[in-house]
Design an enzyme around this catalytic site. Structure first.
Site, PDB file in Angstrom:
ATOM      1  N   GLU A 153       0.802  -1.228   0.000  1.00 41.04           N
ATOM      2  CA  GLU A 153       0.000   0.000   0.000  1.00 41.04           C
ATOM      3  C   GLU A 153       0.838   1.283   0.000  1.00 41.04           C
ATOM      4  OE1 GLU A 153      -2.704  -0.386   3.287  1.00 41.04           O
ATOM      5  OE2 GLU A 153      -3.656  -2.144   2.424  1.00 41.04           O
ATOM      6  N   ASN A 194       2.080  -5.125  -3.179  1.00 45.60           N
ATOM      7  CA  ASN A 194       0.700  -5.512  -2.842  1.00 45.60           C
ATOM      8  C   ASN A 194      -0.125  -4.269  -2.516  1.00 45.60           C
ATOM      9  OD1 ASN A 194      -1.141  -7.727  -2.154  1.00 45.60           O
ATOM     10  ND2 ASN A 194      -0.924  -7.108  -0.010  1.00 45.60           N
ATOM     11  N   HIS A 230     -10.165  -6.259  -1.860  1.00 40.93           N
ATOM     12  CA  HIS A 230     -11.189  -6.078  -0.828  1.00 40.93           C
ATOM     13  C   HIS A 230     -12.366  -5.358  -1.506  1.00 40.93           C
ATOM     14  CE1 HIS A 230      -8.694  -7.561   2.370  1.00 40.93           C
ATOM     15  NE2 HIS A 230      -7.748  -6.685   2.109  1.00 40.93           N
ATOM     16  N   GLU A 260      -5.916 -10.959  -1.068  1.00 45.89           N
ATOM     17  CA  GLU A 260      -6.725 -10.728   0.143  1.00 45.89           C
ATOM     18  C   GLU A 260      -8.207 -10.648  -0.213  1.00 45.89           C
ATOM     19  OE1 GLU A 260      -5.259  -7.486   2.583  1.00 45.89           O
ATOM     20  OE2 GLU A 260      -3.181  -7.875   2.033  1.00 45.89           O
ATOM     21  N   ASP A 262     -11.944 -10.526  -0.511  1.00 39.04           N
ATOM     22  CA  ASP A 262     -13.215 -10.660   0.214  1.00 39.04           C
ATOM     23  C   ASP A 262     -14.192  -9.648  -0.389  1.00 39.04           C
ATOM     24  OD1 ASP A 262     -12.326  -8.271   1.450  1.00 39.04           O
ATOM     25  OD2 ASP A 262     -12.006  -9.205   3.403  1.00 39.04           O
TER      26      ASP A 262
HETATM   27  O1  LIG Z   1      -6.648  -3.894  16.819  1.00 35.82           O
HETATM   28  C1  LIG Z   1      -5.859  -4.464  15.810  1.00 35.82           C
HETATM   29  C2  LIG Z   1      -6.694  -4.762  14.601  1.00 35.82           C
HETATM   30  O2  LIG Z   1      -7.194  -3.575  14.025  1.00 35.82           O
HETATM   31  C3  LIG Z   1      -5.849  -5.474  13.562  1.00 35.82           C
HETATM   32  O3  LIG Z   1      -6.680  -5.800  12.484  1.00 35.82           O
HETATM   33  C4  LIG Z   1      -6.004  -6.260  11.345  1.00 35.82           C
HETATM   34  C5  LIG Z   1      -5.782  -5.099  10.386  1.00 35.82           C
HETATM   35  O4  LIG Z   1      -5.189  -5.605   9.189  1.00 35.82           O
HETATM   36  C6  LIG Z   1      -5.966  -6.604   8.534  1.00 35.82           C
HETATM   37  O5  LIG Z   1      -5.252  -7.023   7.413  1.00 35.82           O
HETATM   38  C7  LIG Z   1      -5.072  -6.021   6.423  1.00 35.82           C
HETATM   39  C8  LIG Z   1      -6.338  -5.858   5.622  1.00 35.82           C
HETATM   40  O6  LIG Z   1      -6.156  -5.154   4.422  1.00 35.82           O
HETATM   41  C9  LIG Z   1      -4.919  -4.844   3.865  1.00 35.82           C
HETATM   42  O7  LIG Z   1      -4.941  -3.486   3.891  1.00 35.82           O
HETATM   43  C10 LIG Z   1      -3.656  -5.306   4.537  1.00 35.82           C
HETATM   44  O8  LIG Z   1      -2.700  -5.721   3.580  1.00 35.82           O
HETATM   45  C11 LIG Z   1      -3.929  -6.428   5.517  1.00 35.82           C
HETATM   46  O9  LIG Z   1      -2.778  -6.695   6.285  1.00 35.82           O
HETATM   47  C12 LIG Z   1      -6.179  -7.797   9.424  1.00 35.82           C
HETATM   48  O10 LIG Z   1      -6.992  -8.735   8.778  1.00 35.82           O
HETATM   49  C13 LIG Z   1      -6.852  -7.332  10.713  1.00 35.82           C
HETATM   50  O11 LIG Z   1      -6.934  -8.431  11.608  1.00 35.82           O
HETATM   51  O12 LIG Z   1      -5.329  -6.667  14.117  1.00 35.82           O
HETATM   52  C14 LIG Z   1      -4.458  -6.450  15.249  1.00 35.82           C
HETATM   53  C15 LIG Z   1      -5.243  -5.763  16.333  1.00 35.82           C
HETATM   54  O13 LIG Z   1      -4.368  -5.459  17.399  1.00 35.82           O
END
Ligand SMILES: O[C@@H]1[C@@H](O)[C@H](O[C@@H]2CO[C@@H](O[C@@H]3CO[C@@H](O)[C@H](O)[C@H]3O)[C@H](O)[C@H]2O)OC[C@H]1O
Length: 405
Positions: A153, A194, A230, A260, A262
């Site tokens: 990003e 990515n 996403h 990723e 979804d």
């Molecule tokens: O409180 C935090 C919590 O917010 C954190 O959430 C993670 C945030 O990153 C997510 O992955 C990202 C989703 O989209 C893209 O932008 C990135 O490349 C990804 O890494 C992840 O799924 C959430 O779990 O988790 C830790 C907590 O302490």
């Protein structure tokens, strides 16, 4: 005694393996020439045995990605103190299951420890800290990862560079420097850029292509572009618009992966939304299937129970192919059919379950302004043809890197 004709017996014997085994997502993806279909996961979820059983199902998942446990704040919370415990749990799970591991992520503006995000840096000290992080982490996981998301990003929506601590301090050169450091630590692992919203054409996708060219112009290795994907139900890019940008990345000589995937919706879920979600998943997977250079697809966790979406996008959710009770949704059948597989599935309806930036660097000899170059100037003098534009001085930082400042 009931006599069973040989024809019926043959039919049952032929169909039985499919009924029992089905053709899962990974099996179908491999049959289509892809390397894997996989899922993100996270450490806390692994204590849920029903969840773990499905994650371990290599008919559906031939690859996993740690959702959080390889991020900078987890691995190096204090400068030069590395903690691999959580990341190793996921890496060892992948090994035990013979699943590929996508490693995620080395350099990202988010989930940074405060010593990085709020540190007082010079160009040279941040480069050193970043390279130290990358070298340690990539070396630790050497041989375990199919790919690393080296930089995550780096772009704004308009295609300009995101104003991260890395960009502010180092300039765009942080990107090729990161790729070179990763390649030096593990020459065999695939190295990816990515990002999200680069899955159809536009300024950001163009800027992602320019990042590939930027890294290549520095002589550093970049192997792939990761499309986070996403998406939102009903506004997912069409198959053809995804296909055209996939071929633009492929034309640069890199592979592509959906990293990723979804597709979220505004809750509550309805049958109409689930049907549209199925169409959106189908179109996305079909775009990857149709592009030879698209090597695999990872969903950002497989069940709504552990999806990151509700915590991040208020009022939205139901983004995964399995619901929170682990029943397959119509999206599952859509993905499987796009992969050419056969569905013998139980899918849910809303109420119930039923069966059935632009780089300004020139690649050779041009003038650069505020842009890093590899070994083009330095303590020992010019080694290349690049000159700085008027008013800028070529400043040596280390053997890899100099910049017109
Ligand atoms: O409180 C935090 C919590 O917010 C954190 O959430 C993670 C945030 O990153 C997510 O992955 C990202 C989703 O989209 C893209 O932008 C990135 O490349 C990804 O890494 C992840 O799924 C959430 O779990 O988790 C830790 C907590 O302490």
């Amino acid at each position: 005694m009931v006599r069973v004709s040989s024809k019926i017996l043959a039919l049952v014997v032929g169909v039985l393996p499919q009924l029992i085994q089905g053709s899962g997502l990974h099996t179908a993806a491999v049959a289509k020439g892809k390397l894997y279909f996989g899922s993100a996961t996270d450490n806390s979820e692994l204590t849920d045995t029903a969840y773990l059983t499905q994650l371990n199902n290599t008919d559906d998942f031939g690859q996993i990605t740690p959702g959080n446990s390889q991020k900078w704040d987890t691995i190096e919370p204090t400068q030069n103190q590395f903690s691999y415990t959580k990341g190793d749990v996921i890496a060892n799970l992948a090994k035990a299951n013979d699943q590929k591991l996508r490693c995620h992520t080395l350099v990202w503006h988010s989930q940074l420890p405060s010593w990085v995000s709020s540190g007082t840096w010079t160009n040279a000290t941040l480069i050193a800290a970043m390279k130290n992080h990358i070298t340690n982490v990539v070396t630790h996981y050497k041989g375990d990862c199919y790919a690393w998301d080296v930089v995550n990003e780096a772009l704004n929506e308009d295609g300009s560079y995101r104003d991260s601590i890395f960009y502010q301090t180092i300039g765009p050169a942080y990107i090729p420097i990161a790729f070179a450091a990763a390649a030096a630590a593990d020459p065999d692992v695939k190295l990816y850029y990515n990002d999200y919203n680069i899955e159809s054409s536009g300024s950001k996708a163009m800027a992602a292509q320019n990042i590939v060219k930027l890294v290549q112009s520095y002589g550093a290795k970049i192997d792939g572009v990761g499309l986070q994907a996403h998406f939102i139900v009903g506004s997912t890019p069409s198959q053809s618009s995804q296909a055209s940008v996939l071929s633009a990345y492929a034309a640069l000589g890199v592979e592509i992966a959906y990293t990723e995937l979804d597709i979220r919706m505004t809750l509550p879920s309805t049958d109409a939304l689930l049907a549209q979600q199925k169409t959106d998943y189908t179109n996305t997977v079909a775009a990857c299937v149709a592009e030879k250079s698209c090597i695999g697809i990872t969903i950002w966790d497989w069940t709504d129970k552990y999806s990151w979406v509700p915590n991040t996008f208020s009022g939205q959710g139901a983004a995964c192919p399995w619901d929170e009770n682990y029943a397959k949704k119509p999206a599952y059948t859509g993905i499987l059919s796009a992969l050419g597989g056969t569905a013998t599935t139980t899918t849910t309806s809303a109420g119930q379950s039923t069966t059935s930036s632009t780089s300004t660097t020139s690649s050779s000899g041009g003038s650069t302004t505020g842009i890093a170059r590899w070994g083009q100037c330095g303590g020992s003098g010019w080694t290349g043809g690049t000159t700085c534009a008027s008013g800028y001085t070529c400043t040596y930082f280390n053997d890899y890197y100099s910049q017109c400042l």
